[in-house]
Design a protein around this motif. Structure first.
Motif, PDB file in Angstrom:
ATOM      1  N   ILE A  88       0.846  -1.191   0.000  1.00  8.29           N
ATOM      2  CA  ILE A  88       0.000   0.000   0.000  1.00  8.29           C
ATOM      3  C   ILE A  88       0.881   1.242   0.000  1.00  8.29           C
ATOM      4  O   ILE A  88       1.719   1.416   0.886  1.00  8.29           O
ATOM      5  CB  ILE A  88      -0.933   0.027   1.241  1.00  8.29           C
ATOM      6  CG1 ILE A  88      -1.776  -1.245   1.317  1.00  8.29           C
ATOM      7  CG2 ILE A  88      -1.791   1.273   1.248  1.00  8.29           C
ATOM      8  CD1 ILE A  88      -2.754  -1.444   0.185  1.00  8.29           C
ATOM      9  N   ASP A  89       0.655   2.100  -0.980  1.00 10.96           N
ATOM     10  CA  ASP A  89       1.361   3.377  -1.046  1.00 10.96           C
ATOM     11  C   ASP A  89       0.676   4.324  -0.060  1.00 10.96           C
ATOM     12  O   ASP A  89      -0.505   4.626  -0.209  1.00 10.96           O
ATOM     13  CB  ASP A  89       1.293   3.927  -2.476  1.00 10.96           C
ATOM     14  CG  ASP A  89       2.077   5.221  -2.628  1.00 10.96           C
ATOM     15  OD1 ASP A  89       3.076   5.407  -1.909  1.00 10.96           O
ATOM     16  OD2 ASP A  89       1.675   6.043  -3.473  1.00 10.96           O
ATOM     17  N   ASP A  90       1.396   4.767   0.952  1.00 10.16           N
ATOM     18  CA  ASP A  90       0.849   5.604   2.020  1.00 10.16           C
ATOM     19  C   ASP A  90       1.802   6.765   2.306  1.00 10.16           C
ATOM     20  O   ASP A  90       2.421   6.837   3.369  1.00 10.16           O
ATOM     21  CB  ASP A  90       0.634   4.745   3.274  1.00 10.16           C
ATOM     22  CG  ASP A  90       0.052   5.509   4.447  1.00 10.16           C
ATOM     23  OD1 ASP A  90      -0.518   6.598   4.238  1.00 10.16           O
ATOM     24  OD2 ASP A  90       0.180   5.008   5.580  1.00 10.16           O
ATOM     25  N   PRO A  91       1.933   7.699   1.355  1.00  9.11           N
ATOM     26  CA  PRO A  91       2.899   8.786   1.545  1.00  9.11           C
ATOM     27  C   PRO A  91       2.570   9.712   2.721  1.00  9.11           C
ATOM     28  O   PRO A  91       3.455  10.360   3.255  1.00  9.11           O
ATOM     29  CB  PRO A  91       2.858   9.533   0.219  1.00  9.11           C
ATOM     30  CG  PRO A  91       1.546   9.204  -0.377  1.00  9.11           C
ATOM     31  CD  PRO A  91       1.215   7.804   0.092  1.00  9.11           C
ATOM     32  N   THR A  92       1.307   9.745   3.148  1.00  8.33           N
ATOM     33  CA  THR A  92       0.928  10.599   4.279  1.00  8.33           C
ATOM     34  C   THR A  92       1.090   9.899   5.621  1.00  8.33           C
ATOM     35  O   THR A  92       0.833  10.492   6.658  1.00  8.33           O
ATOM     36  CB  THR A  92      -0.537  11.067   4.135  1.00  8.33           C
ATOM     37  OG1 THR A  92      -1.384   9.916   4.130  1.00  8.33           O
ATOM     38  CG2 THR A  92      -0.740  11.886   2.873  1.00  8.33           C
ATOM     39  N   ALA A 119      -6.208  10.942   0.274  1.00  8.79           N
ATOM     40  CA  ALA A 119      -5.207   9.916   0.579  1.00  8.79           C
ATOM     41  C   ALA A 119      -5.876   8.637   1.081  1.00  8.79           C
ATOM     42  O   ALA A 119      -5.512   7.533   0.664  1.00  8.79           O
ATOM     43  CB  ALA A 119      -4.215  10.436   1.611  1.00  8.79           C
ATOM     44  N   PHE A 120      -6.865   8.765   1.954  1.00 12.83           N
ATOM     45  CA  PHE A 120      -7.532   7.586   2.484  1.00 12.83           C
ATOM     46  C   PHE A 120      -8.331   6.868   1.394  1.00 12.83           C
ATOM     47  O   PHE A 120      -8.315   5.635   1.312  1.00 12.83           O
ATOM     48  CB  PHE A 120      -8.424   7.932   3.673  1.00 12.83           C
ATOM     49  CG  PHE A 120      -9.072   6.732   4.281  1.00 12.83           C
ATOM     50  CD1 PHE A 120      -8.314   5.712   4.837  1.00 12.83           C
ATOM     51  CD2 PHE A 120     -10.450   6.601   4.290  1.00 12.83           C
ATOM     52  CE1 PHE A 120      -8.908   4.578   5.385  1.00 12.83           C
ATOM     53  CE2 PHE A 120     -11.058   5.477   4.833  1.00 12.83           C
ATOM     54  CZ  PHE A 120     -10.289   4.468   5.385  1.00 12.83           C
ATOM     55  N   GLY A 121      -9.001   7.623   0.536  1.00  8.32           N
ATOM     56  CA  GLY A 121      -9.717   7.009  -0.580  1.00  8.32           C
ATOM     57  C   GLY A 121      -8.784   6.211  -1.473  1.00  8.32           C
ATOM     58  O   GLY A 121      -9.111   5.104  -1.915  1.00  8.32           O
ATOM     59  N   ALA A 122      -7.594   6.743  -1.726  1.00  8.91           N
ATOM     60  CA  ALA A 122      -6.595   6.028  -2.541  1.00  8.91           C
ATOM     61  C   ALA A 122      -6.128   4.759  -1.836  1.00  8.91           C
ATOM     62  O   ALA A 122      -5.928   3.720  -2.477  1.00  8.91           O
ATOM     63  CB  ALA A 122      -5.415   6.943  -2.843  1.00  8.91           C
ATOM     64  N   ILE A 123      -5.974   4.825  -0.526  1.00  3.29           N
ATOM     65  CA  ILE A 123      -5.569   3.645   0.243  1.00  3.29           C
ATOM     66  C   ILE A 123      -6.644   2.567   0.155  1.00  3.29           C
ATOM     67  O   ILE A 123      -6.339   1.388  -0.067  1.00  3.29           O
ATOM     68  CB  ILE A 123      -5.279   4.031   1.715  1.00  3.29           C
ATOM     69  CG1 ILE A 123      -3.950   4.789   1.795  1.00  3.29           C
ATOM     70  CG2 ILE A 123      -5.280   2.811   2.620  1.00  3.29           C
ATOM     71  CD1 ILE A 123      -3.687   5.452   3.127  1.00  3.29           C
ATOM     72  N   VAL A 124      -7.916   2.956   0.310  1.00  6.97           N
ATOM     73  CA  VAL A 124      -8.991   1.974   0.229  1.00  6.97           C
ATOM     74  C   VAL A 124      -9.006   1.322  -1.152  1.00  6.97           C
ATOM     75  O   VAL A 124      -9.148   0.093  -1.267  1.00  6.97           O
ATOM     76  CB  VAL A 124     -10.361   2.615   0.558  1.00  6.97           C
ATOM     77  CG1 VAL A 124     -11.502   1.642   0.285  1.00  6.97           C
ATOM     78  CG2 VAL A 124     -10.394   3.090   2.008  1.00  6.97           C
ATOM     79  N   LYS A 125      -8.836   2.109  -2.203  1.00 15.31           N
ATOM     80  CA  LYS A 125      -8.796   1.544  -3.565  1.00 15.31           C
ATOM     81  C   LYS A 125      -7.669   0.526  -3.694  1.00 15.31           C
ATOM     82  O   LYS A 125      -7.857  -0.551  -4.266  1.00 15.31           O
ATOM     83  CB  LYS A 125      -8.634   2.659  -4.594  1.00 15.31           C
ATOM     84  CG  LYS A 125      -9.879   3.469  -4.793  1.00 15.31           C
ATOM     85  CD  LYS A 125      -9.643   4.587  -5.801  1.00 15.31           C
ATOM     86  CE  LYS A 125     -10.871   5.460  -5.884  1.00 15.31           C
ATOM     87  NZ  LYS A 125     -10.712   6.549  -6.851  1.00 15.31           N
ATOM     88  N   GLN A 126      -6.500   0.861  -3.173  1.00 15.99           N
ATOM     89  CA  GLN A 126      -5.371  -0.069  -3.230  1.00 15.99           C
ATOM     90  C   GLN A 126      -5.669  -1.351  -2.442  1.00 15.99           C
ATOM     91  O   GLN A 126      -5.355  -2.443  -2.893  1.00 15.99           O
ATOM     92  CB  GLN A 126      -4.115   0.578  -2.656  1.00 15.99           C
ATOM     93  CG  GLN A 126      -3.543   1.706  -3.486  1.00 15.99           C
ATOM     94  CD  GLN A 126      -2.399   2.358  -2.741  1.00 15.99           C
ATOM     95  OE1 GLN A 126      -1.344   1.753  -2.588  1.00 15.99           O
ATOM     96  NE2 GLN A 126      -2.609   3.567  -2.245  1.00 15.99           N
ATOM     97  N   TRP A 127      -6.274  -1.196  -1.269  1.00 20.67           N
ATOM     98  CA  TRP A 127      -6.564  -2.359  -0.430  1.00 20.67           C
ATOM     99  C   TRP A 127      -7.545  -3.279  -1.160  1.00 20.67           C
ATOM    100  O   TRP A 127      -7.347  -4.498  -1.203  1.00 20.67           O
ATOM    101  CB  TRP A 127      -7.142  -1.896   0.904  1.00 20.67           C
ATOM    102  CG  TRP A 127      -7.125  -2.989   1.932  1.00 20.67           C
ATOM    103  CD1 TRP A 127      -8.096  -3.931   2.145  1.00 20.67           C
ATOM    104  CD2 TRP A 127      -6.086  -3.284   2.857  1.00 20.67           C
ATOM    105  NE1 TRP A 127      -7.720  -4.777   3.152  1.00 20.67           N
ATOM    106  CE2 TRP A 127      -6.496  -4.405   3.614  1.00 20.67           C
ATOM    107  CE3 TRP A 127      -4.852  -2.692   3.135  1.00 20.67           C
ATOM    108  CZ2 TRP A 127      -5.701  -4.952   4.616  1.00 20.67           C
ATOM    109  CZ3 TRP A 127      -4.072  -3.239   4.144  1.00 20.67           C
ATOM    110  CH2 TRP A 127      -4.493  -4.353   4.869  1.00 20.67           C
ATOM    111  N   VAL A 128      -8.603  -2.688  -1.733  1.00 22.16           N
ATOM    112  CA  VAL A 128      -9.620  -3.472  -2.433  1.00 22.16           C
ATOM    113  C   VAL A 128      -9.001  -4.239  -3.606  1.00 22.16           C
ATOM    114  O   VAL A 128      -9.359  -5.389  -3.861  1.00 22.16           O
ATOM    115  CB  VAL A 128     -10.761  -2.546  -2.899  1.00 22.16           C
ATOM    116  CG1 VAL A 128     -11.661  -3.226  -3.928  1.00 22.16           C
ATOM    117  CG2 VAL A 128     -11.582  -2.070  -1.703  1.00 22.16           C
TER     118      VAL A 128
END
Length: 131
Positions: A88-92, A119-128
């Motif tokens: 998961i890309d989590d730059p924040t 940022a959180f929306g992008a994380i959820v997309k990556q997780w899914v």
């Protein structure tokens, strides 16, 4: 494997209507971010909290303590024997990793949620994508 049986948004709406929590609007905001991340995401009540799934649950609110809003990203009720980690890309640095397949995002208030929503929306997309 615990498969989800359809969308139970009404059950979540009913749960939220009854929920007494000082950060209820913030919980609803995070709920919206998750649901907008992918149209395949369904929701239900699992572990006495709103939980999100595709074919299996992958995110569940942690409603206690009540001073913050926490959402646990996971791979189901139990850790997988293979223990596959997530990329998961989590730059924040929003996520706190409890294990290689489980992490927690914590938000302090609505301002924090608004600031981290993209940022959180992008994380959820990556997780899914990796569930």
């Amino acid at each position: 494997m615990n498969r989800v049986r359809g969308d139970t948004t009404q059950a979540v709406n009913d749960f939220m209507a009854r929920l007494e929590h000082p950060l209820k609007p913030e919980i609803e905001a995070v709920r919206g971010i998750i649901l907008r991340a992918d149209p395949r995401i369904t929701e239900s009540i699992k572990w006495n909290a709103p939980s999100f799934a595709l074919t299996e649950h992958f995110a569940t609110f942690k409603l206690r303590p009540v001073e913050t809003v926490q959402i646990v990203l996971h791979t189901g009720a139990k850790a997988r024997p293979t223990g596959k980690g997530r990329d998961i890309d989590d730059p924040t640095r929003l996520l706190h990793w409890a294990a290689k397949d489980r992490c927690v995002a914590t938000f302090s208030d609505m301002q924090d949620i608004v600031a981290k929503a993209v940022a959180f929306g992008a994380i959820v997309k990556q997780w899914v994508e990796q569930v």
